[in-house]
Design a protein around this motif. Sequence first.
Motif, PDB file in Angstrom:
ATOM      1  N   VAL A  69       0.864  -1.190   0.000  1.00 50.07           N
ATOM      2  CA  VAL A  69       0.000   0.000   0.000  1.00 50.07           C
ATOM      3  C   VAL A  69       0.893   1.230   0.000  1.00 50.07           C
ATOM      4  O   VAL A  69       1.918   1.251   0.701  1.00 50.07           O
ATOM      5  CB  VAL A  69      -0.909   0.022   1.257  1.00 50.07           C
ATOM      6  CG1 VAL A  69      -1.813   1.252   1.247  1.00 50.07           C
ATOM      7  CG2 VAL A  69      -1.735  -1.248   1.349  1.00 50.07           C
ATOM      8  N   THR A  70       0.530   2.258  -0.761  1.00 50.23           N
ATOM      9  CA  THR A  70       1.370   3.457  -0.794  1.00 50.23           C
ATOM     10  C   THR A  70       1.576   4.012   0.620  1.00 50.23           C
ATOM     11  O   THR A  70       0.692   3.926   1.472  1.00 50.23           O
ATOM     12  CB  THR A  70       0.779   4.550  -1.705  1.00 50.23           C
ATOM     13  OG1 THR A  70      -0.594   4.786  -1.333  1.00 50.23           O
ATOM     14  CG2 THR A  70       0.829   4.143  -3.163  1.00 50.23           C
ATOM     15  N   PHE A 317       6.528   4.776  -2.024  1.00 48.48           N
ATOM     16  CA  PHE A 317       6.811   3.494  -1.383  1.00 48.48           C
ATOM     17  C   PHE A 317       8.135   3.625  -0.646  1.00 48.48           C
ATOM     18  O   PHE A 317       9.096   4.168  -1.199  1.00 48.48           O
ATOM     19  CB  PHE A 317       6.913   2.379  -2.431  1.00 48.48           C
ATOM     20  CG  PHE A 317       5.634   2.157  -3.189  1.00 48.48           C
ATOM     21  CD1 PHE A 317       4.583   1.455  -2.611  1.00 48.48           C
ATOM     22  CD2 PHE A 317       5.465   2.682  -4.461  1.00 48.48           C
ATOM     23  CE1 PHE A 317       3.391   1.271  -3.304  1.00 48.48           C
ATOM     24  CE2 PHE A 317       4.283   2.512  -5.158  1.00 48.48           C
ATOM     25  CZ  PHE A 317       3.244   1.801  -4.573  1.00 48.48           C
ATOM     26  N   ASN A 318       8.188   3.112   0.582  1.00 45.02           N
ATOM     27  CA  ASN A 318       9.448   3.117   1.319  1.00 45.02           C
ATOM     28  C   ASN A 318      10.479   2.280   0.570  1.00 45.02           C
ATOM     29  O   ASN A 318      10.145   1.256  -0.034  1.00 45.02           O
ATOM     30  CB  ASN A 318       9.243   2.532   2.717  1.00 45.02           C
ATOM     31  CG  ASN A 318       8.493   3.504   3.608  1.00 45.02           C
ATOM     32  OD1 ASN A 318       8.844   4.680   3.682  1.00 45.02           O
ATOM     33  ND2 ASN A 318       7.455   3.025   4.257  1.00 45.02           N
ATOM     34  N   PHE A 319      11.739   2.743   0.648  1.00 42.52           N
ATOM     35  CA  PHE A 319      12.814   1.926   0.079  1.00 42.52           C
ATOM     36  C   PHE A 319      12.924   0.629   0.879  1.00 42.52           C
ATOM     37  O   PHE A 319      12.945  -0.457   0.310  1.00 42.52           O
ATOM     38  CB  PHE A 319      14.140   2.706   0.112  1.00 42.52           C
ATOM     39  CG  PHE A 319      15.272   1.938  -0.483  1.00 42.52           C
ATOM     40  CD1 PHE A 319      15.330   1.692  -1.840  1.00 42.52           C
ATOM     41  CD2 PHE A 319      16.287   1.436   0.327  1.00 42.52           C
ATOM     42  CE1 PHE A 319      16.368   0.959  -2.399  1.00 42.52           C
ATOM     43  CE2 PHE A 319      17.334   0.705  -0.229  1.00 42.52           C
ATOM     44  CZ  PHE A 319      17.371   0.474  -1.586  1.00 42.52           C
ATOM     45  N   CYS A 320      12.963   0.772   2.209  1.00 41.33           N
ATOM     46  CA  CYS A 320      13.060  -0.416   3.072  1.00 41.33           C
ATOM     47  C   CYS A 320      11.696  -1.091   3.189  1.00 41.33           C
ATOM     48  O   CYS A 320      10.745  -0.487   3.662  1.00 41.33           O
ATOM     49  CB  CYS A 320      13.545  -0.034   4.468  1.00 41.33           C
ATOM     50  SG  CYS A 320      15.206   0.617   4.462  1.00 41.33           S
ATOM     51  N   GLN A 322       9.460  -1.963   0.986  1.00 40.79           N
ATOM     52  CA  GLN A 322       8.509  -1.874  -0.132  1.00 40.79           C
ATOM     53  C   GLN A 322       9.231  -1.951  -1.476  1.00 40.79           C
ATOM     54  O   GLN A 322       9.055  -2.910  -2.217  1.00 40.79           O
ATOM     55  CB  GLN A 322       7.664  -0.601  -0.013  1.00 40.79           C
ATOM     56  CG  GLN A 322       6.725  -0.642   1.201  1.00 40.79           C
ATOM     57  CD  GLN A 322       5.671   0.444   1.166  1.00 40.79           C
ATOM     58  OE1 GLN A 322       5.986   1.625   1.191  1.00 40.79           O
ATOM     59  NE2 GLN A 322       4.412   0.046   1.126  1.00 40.79           N
ATOM     60  N   LYS A 323      10.078  -0.960  -1.786  1.00 40.79           N
ATOM     61  CA  LYS A 323      10.856  -1.056  -3.029  1.00 40.79           C
ATOM     62  C   LYS A 323      11.652  -2.366  -3.043  1.00 40.79           C
ATOM     63  O   LYS A 323      11.864  -2.975  -4.092  1.00 40.79           O
ATOM     64  CB  LYS A 323      11.786   0.154  -3.161  1.00 40.79           C
ATOM     65  CG  LYS A 323      11.069   1.482  -3.463  1.00 40.79           C
ATOM     66  CD  LYS A 323      10.571   1.542  -4.903  1.00 40.79           C
ATOM     67  CE  LYS A 323      10.054   2.930  -5.270  1.00 40.79           C
ATOM     68  NZ  LYS A 323       9.550   2.970  -6.667  1.00 40.79           N
ATOM     69  N   SER A 331      10.644  -6.326 -11.997  1.00 42.10           N
ATOM     70  CA  SER A 331       9.213  -6.193 -12.299  1.00 42.10           C
ATOM     71  C   SER A 331       8.359  -6.269 -11.030  1.00 42.10           C
ATOM     72  O   SER A 331       7.159  -6.017 -11.076  1.00 42.10           O
ATOM     73  CB  SER A 331       8.767  -7.258 -13.303  1.00 42.10           C
ATOM     74  OG  SER A 331       8.717  -8.535 -12.698  1.00 42.10           O
ATOM     75  N   LYS A 332       8.985  -6.575  -9.901  1.00 41.02           N
ATOM     76  CA  LYS A 332       8.243  -6.605  -8.627  1.00 41.02           C
ATOM     77  C   LYS A 332       8.508  -5.347  -7.785  1.00 41.02           C
ATOM     78  O   LYS A 332       8.015  -5.247  -6.651  1.00 41.02           O
ATOM     79  CB  LYS A 332       8.613  -7.857  -7.836  1.00 41.02           C
ATOM     80  CG  LYS A 332       8.191  -9.156  -8.530  1.00 41.02           C
ATOM     81  CD  LYS A 332       8.177 -10.321  -7.548  1.00 41.02           C
ATOM     82  CE  LYS A 332       7.506 -11.552  -8.122  1.00 41.02           C
ATOM     83  NZ  LYS A 332       8.219 -12.113  -9.292  1.00 41.02           N
ATOM     84  N   ILE A 333       9.270  -4.409  -8.310  1.00 38.18           N
ATOM     85  CA  ILE A 333       9.487  -3.146  -7.583  1.00 38.18           C
ATOM     86  C   ILE A 333       8.209  -2.326  -7.682  1.00 38.18           C
ATOM     87  O   ILE A 333       7.759  -2.031  -8.795  1.00 38.18           O
ATOM     88  CB  ILE A 333      10.657  -2.335  -8.197  1.00 38.18           C
ATOM     89  CG1 ILE A 333      11.962  -3.139  -8.146  1.00 38.18           C
ATOM     90  CG2 ILE A 333      10.812  -0.996  -7.477  1.00 38.18           C
ATOM     91  CD1 ILE A 333      13.100  -2.507  -8.967  1.00 38.18           C
ATOM     92  N   PRO A 334       7.603  -1.945  -6.556  1.00 44.14           N
ATOM     93  CA  PRO A 334       6.406  -1.092  -6.662  1.00 44.14           C
ATOM     94  C   PRO A 334       6.729   0.182  -7.445  1.00 44.14           C
ATOM     95  O   PRO A 334       7.753   0.815  -7.215  1.00 44.14           O
ATOM     96  CB  PRO A 334       6.052  -0.785  -5.202  1.00 44.14           C
ATOM     97  CG  PRO A 334       6.681  -1.886  -4.408  1.00 44.14           C
ATOM     98  CD  PRO A 334       7.926  -2.263  -5.159  1.00 44.14           C
TER      99      PRO A 334
END
Length: 468
Positions: A69-70, A317-320, A322-323, A331-334
């Motif tokens: 979630v954003t 999106f948080n780097f830790c 989420q990214k 292709s799974k990086i938000p």
Amino acid sequence: MRTLLRGGTVVSAADQFRADVLIEGSRITQLGESLAVTADQVLDVAGCLLLPGLVDSHTHLAMPTMGTVTADDFNTGTAAAAAGGTTTVVDFALQTEGSLLAGLEAWRERAAGQSHIDYGFHLAVTEASPEAISEMQAVVDQGVTSFKVFMAFKGSFMADDEQLLRVLRRTRETGGLVQVHAENGDAIEVNIAEALGRGEIAPQFHAKTRPDSTEQEATARAIHLARWAKRPVFLVHVSSAAAVSEIQTARAAGSPVYGETCVHYLTLTEDELARPGFDGAKYVCSPPLRTLSDQAVLWSALRQQSLQICTTDHCPFNFCGQKELGKDDFSKIPNGLPGIEHRLTLLHEYGVRAGRLTMPELVRITSTAPARMFGLDRKGRLAPGYDADIVVFDPESHMTITARGHHMAVDYTPYEGWECRGAPVTVFSRGEVVFRDGELVSTPGRGQYIRRTPGPFGPGEVDSLRWV
Ligand SMILES: [Zn+2]
């Protein structure tokens, strides 16, 4: 309560001039040089510019996508918006369990009691079933007068041409504007599978699998579909010179085609994705960042009004945590960047101070045009009768953008350490101060839901260009 702003310079979409501004309650009631009026409080704003509060017509707050979630909800996201001079957001509600009305209801619940500033919604149609198409009128009746269709993200948000055409045609009856995310989702899907098959898993391959021609082709196709539907169309987050050229060609032929770009496409390039380690993931968004020569074309398209609006597409999106979901597979990086807080400052530094935009042009693309195009009838101008959404802007103040100092609930900023000149001093939302001298002085829930009108995009067939 009467508040007088004394001695400032008002900036409109057309010009700038010395004027005092009188606020009574939630509205602007008078505007003129050296107003001889009494007020409960008088603010000396000499040396500052007075701008209509910015409208961000492209945000994704508390949005579920790609298994997460954003990071900003309607509380933190709109607090950050207010701190940066944005006083209205139009967020994207998503069709939910097949229903447009259920989606709208879900997003209204998410925003209720949370927002610091006024807000409205667009409705993203992710499955244009006959039921969804028939709900469009009820959606417009609730003040949601724009729809969005994705030509990318196969298997989740993507609609095919038939669905896009049906949504466009339905707006003949309902009125309203269809917005399109234009990338060729089928081709990108093939590119991604091939890249992963070659072991290309790093963030930079996100951009390589979405070349500008995939945006150009989809842009041209969306314009054709709109022409066949005899309806206007709006291209969101235009990122490339190739896509701009399709829009310019259509507009030159008299087609009612409109578009926006976003701050990150004007200020960042695809080179960011090749940062060492996994840091490039911080810059993954769709369409991807492009090149310096694309940037130059986007700036001039805004000036010439081939593109009418500049938004943030705030999708944090948080780097830790989420990214990092895409650590072993790009292709799974938000997809998305945070930006809701710094649009005004960045456009001032890299647009106005760099000689690419005038101050009235900045006001036009960030406030007046989005208010007009998206039916926010009391926003986007400083004039009697309009809401007292006002940014007192000091063009000389220094600001360093850092994740530590920002109000967004996300653990990085793409602009870490960037030095800019120009920042809001005081921000009014409907006559109330929501931000002052670096401090947020607002409460969640004071923002109101805005029922939007169809603006210039009423029902009927449209053949000729109508300038907005
Ligand atoms: Zn978006």
